[in-house]
Design an enzyme around this catalytic site. Structure first.
Site, mmCIF file in Angstrom:
data_model
loop_
_atom_site.group_PDB
_atom_site.id
_atom_site.type_symbol
_atom_site.label_atom_id
_atom_site.label_comp_id
_atom_site.label_asym_id
_atom_site.label_seq_id
_atom_site.Cartn_x
_atom_site.Cartn_y
_atom_site.Cartn_z
ATOM 1 N N ARG A 62 0.880 -1.366 -0.188
ATOM 2 C CA ARG A 62 -0.009 -0.147 -0.232
ATOM 3 C C ARG A 62 0.857 1.140 0.175
ATOM 4 O O ARG A 62 1.826 1.278 0.968
ATOM 5 C CB ARG A 62 -0.926 0.107 1.240
ATOM 6 C CG ARG A 62 -1.550 1.460 1.619
ATOM 7 C CD ARG A 62 -3.008 1.482 1.165
ATOM 8 N NE ARG A 62 -3.582 2.810 1.237
ATOM 9 C CZ ARG A 62 -4.436 3.427 0.359
ATOM 10 N NH1 ARG A 62 -4.704 2.705 -0.858
ATOM 11 N NH2 ARG A 62 -4.953 4.616 0.464
ATOM 12 N N HIS A 64 0.607 4.931 0.893
ATOM 13 C CA HIS A 64 -0.455 5.744 1.647
ATOM 14 C C HIS A 64 0.126 7.111 1.916
ATOM 15 O O HIS A 64 1.251 7.095 2.387
ATOM 16 C CB HIS A 64 -0.645 5.001 2.751
ATOM 17 C CG HIS A 64 -1.940 5.401 3.569
ATOM 18 N ND1 HIS A 64 -3.358 4.920 3.365
ATOM 19 C CD2 HIS A 64 -1.970 6.498 4.616
ATOM 20 C CE1 HIS A 64 -3.909 5.590 4.256
ATOM 21 N NE2 HIS A 64 -3.447 6.690 4.903
ATOM 22 N N SER A 65 -0.843 8.161 1.718
ATOM 23 C CA SER A 65 -0.251 9.478 1.989
ATOM 24 C C SER A 65 -1.039 9.755 3.345
ATOM 25 O O SER A 65 -2.054 9.591 3.680
ATOM 26 C CB SER A 65 -0.723 10.214 1.004
ATOM 27 O OG SER A 65 -0.358 10.004 -0.263
ATOM 28 N N CYS A 67 -2.554 11.303 6.919
ATOM 29 C CA CYS A 67 -3.664 12.126 7.100
ATOM 30 C C CYS A 67 -3.984 12.379 8.327
ATOM 31 O O CYS A 67 -4.405 11.393 9.038
ATOM 32 C CB CYS A 67 -4.988 11.372 6.393
ATOM 33 S SG CYS A 67 -6.386 11.996 6.685
ATOM 34 N N ARG A 107 -3.302 15.849 0.534
ATOM 35 C CA ARG A 107 -3.142 15.576 -1.152
ATOM 36 C C ARG A 107 -1.838 16.448 -1.522
ATOM 37 O O ARG A 107 -1.886 17.130 -2.639
ATOM 38 C CB ARG A 107 -4.333 16.085 -2.010
ATOM 39 C CG ARG A 107 -5.369 15.230 -1.789
ATOM 40 C CD ARG A 107 -6.760 15.809 -2.632
ATOM 41 N NE ARG A 107 -7.976 14.825 -2.167
ATOM 42 C CZ ARG A 107 -8.303 13.761 -2.530
ATOM 43 N NH1 ARG A 107 -7.492 13.192 -3.437
ATOM 44 N NH2 ARG A 107 -9.171 13.297 -2.124
ATOM 45 N N THR A 127 -13.762 18.489 -2.736
ATOM 46 C CA THR A 127 -12.298 18.608 -2.337
ATOM 47 C C THR A 127 -11.406 19.270 -3.378
ATOM 48 O O THR A 127 -10.620 20.045 -2.908
ATOM 49 C CB THR A 127 -11.924 17.021 -2.493
ATOM 50 O OG1 THR A 127 -12.744 16.277 -1.403
ATOM 51 C CG2 THR A 127 -10.347 17.029 -1.552
ATOM 52 N N ASP A 139 -4.649 17.562 -6.846
ATOM 53 C CA ASP A 139 -3.906 16.851 -6.095
ATOM 54 C C ASP A 139 -2.232 16.843 -6.426
ATOM 55 O O ASP A 139 -2.000 16.421 -7.467
ATOM 56 C CB ASP A 139 -4.392 15.417 -6.684
ATOM 57 C CG ASP A 139 -4.068 14.156 -5.645
ATOM 58 O OD1 ASP A 139 -2.758 14.320 -5.100
ATOM 59 O OD2 ASP A 139 -4.563 13.208 -5.851
ATOM 60 N N ARG A 141 -0.121 15.213 -4.819
ATOM 61 C CA ARG A 141 0.854 14.123 -4.312
ATOM 62 C C ARG A 141 1.683 13.420 -5.386
ATOM 63 O O ARG A 141 1.222 13.441 -6.870
ATOM 64 C CB ARG A 141 -0.083 12.943 -3.589
ATOM 65 C CG ARG A 141 -0.990 13.437 -2.545
ATOM 66 C CD ARG A 141 -1.825 12.313 -2.194
ATOM 67 N NE ARG A 141 -2.752 12.126 -3.021
ATOM 68 C CZ ARG A 141 -3.826 10.795 -3.167
ATOM 69 N NH1 ARG A 141 -3.830 10.325 -2.150
ATOM 70 N NH2 ARG A 141 -4.846 10.953 -4.299
ATOM 71 N N THR A 162 -5.001 -0.477 -3.850
ATOM 72 C CA THR A 162 -5.557 0.823 -4.007
ATOM 73 C C THR A 162 -7.015 0.902 -4.592
ATOM 74 O O THR A 162 -7.210 -0.130 -5.490
ATOM 75 C CB THR A 162 -4.399 1.787 -4.997
ATOM 76 O OG1 THR A 162 -4.712 2.865 -4.884
ATOM 77 C CG2 THR A 162 -4.308 0.932 -6.284
HETATM 78 ZN ZN LIG Z 1 -7.909 11.449 5.266
#
Ligand SMILES: [Zn+2]
Length: 216
Positions: A62, A64-65, A67, A107, A127, A139, A141, A162
């Site tokens: 994974r 993952h960013s 949060c 993001r 968003t 975005d 990222r 994902t």
């Molecule tokens: Zn989040």
């Protein structure tokens, strides 16, 4: 044995370099925490690793960013915490696997700007509209850093956890072979359903289950 012998030596164009590594007992089993730093900065990213990745094919991964609001404060505005827990649980139950945790909050716009975006969303923006109103792309990222971390760990190919087709494309463009996709589990609730629908409709996220769940 030095880490330089365990892991591939980064080339001159490397964006990240391995900084620290240690065993980490977790609720998801016995993992290793491996910290990378972006070259020339003190910006850090971490990989939680299960088992031996060197030369391995089809490693469950994974990317993952971070949060903070979802994972630390328990915010219901997104599904990040559920996706992270699901991924850690999955690799904990696998022979080998990795969760690459990228420190790119909101993001990529940072925590303060994310909360400013939430303020706009409270007034009706979605968003992506909120980020653009603050002068950011939808975005920001980037996943090339994650690709380099996986390469330095010697991963041959991955099974990516994902729902985001762009993440698959960007990792492949950065030289990571994605053998197949493992759907990421995400839970809808009345606060995040709009966010999840926006991800599906604007960014092509593979969230076919949403309508069934919410009508149930
Ligand atoms: Zn989040």
């Amino acid at each position: 044995m030095s880490t330089a012998r365990l892991h591939a030596v980064p080339g001159p164009t490397a964006l990240v370099e391995l900084y620290a590594e240690a065993p980490l007992p977790t609720r998801h089993g016995f993992l290793r925490a491996i910290v990378f730093r972006e070259k020339g900065t003190d910006k850090e990213h971490v990989v939680a690793v299960k088992g031996d990745l060197r030369g391995a094919e089809g490693v469950p991964v994974r990317v993952h960013s971070e949060c903070l609001t979802g994972e630390i404060l328990g915010s219901l505005k997104c599904d990040c915490r559920e996706q992270l827990e699901h991924a850690l649980d999955l690799i904990g139950r696998s022979e080998r696997g990795a969760v690459v945790y990228l420190r790119q909050e909101g993001r990529g716009i940072g925590l303060g700007n994310k909360i400013r975006a939430y303020a706009l969303q409270a007034r009706g923006a979605d968003t992506y509209e909120a980020n653009r109103a603050l002068g950011f792309g939808g975005d920001l990222r980037r996943f090339d850093i994650a690709a380099q971390m996986l390469q330095q760990l010697g991963v041959k190919s991955i099974d990516l956890v994902t729902n985001n087709p762009r993440k698959i494309q960007e990792l492949e463009a950065s030289g990571i072979q994605v053998r197949r996709r493992i759907p990421s589990i995400s839970e809808s609730n009345p606060h995040n359903i709009g966010y999840l629908r926006t991800k599906r409709e604007r960014k092509g996220h593979l969230l076919e289950h949403l309508d069934q769940k919410t009508s149930a």
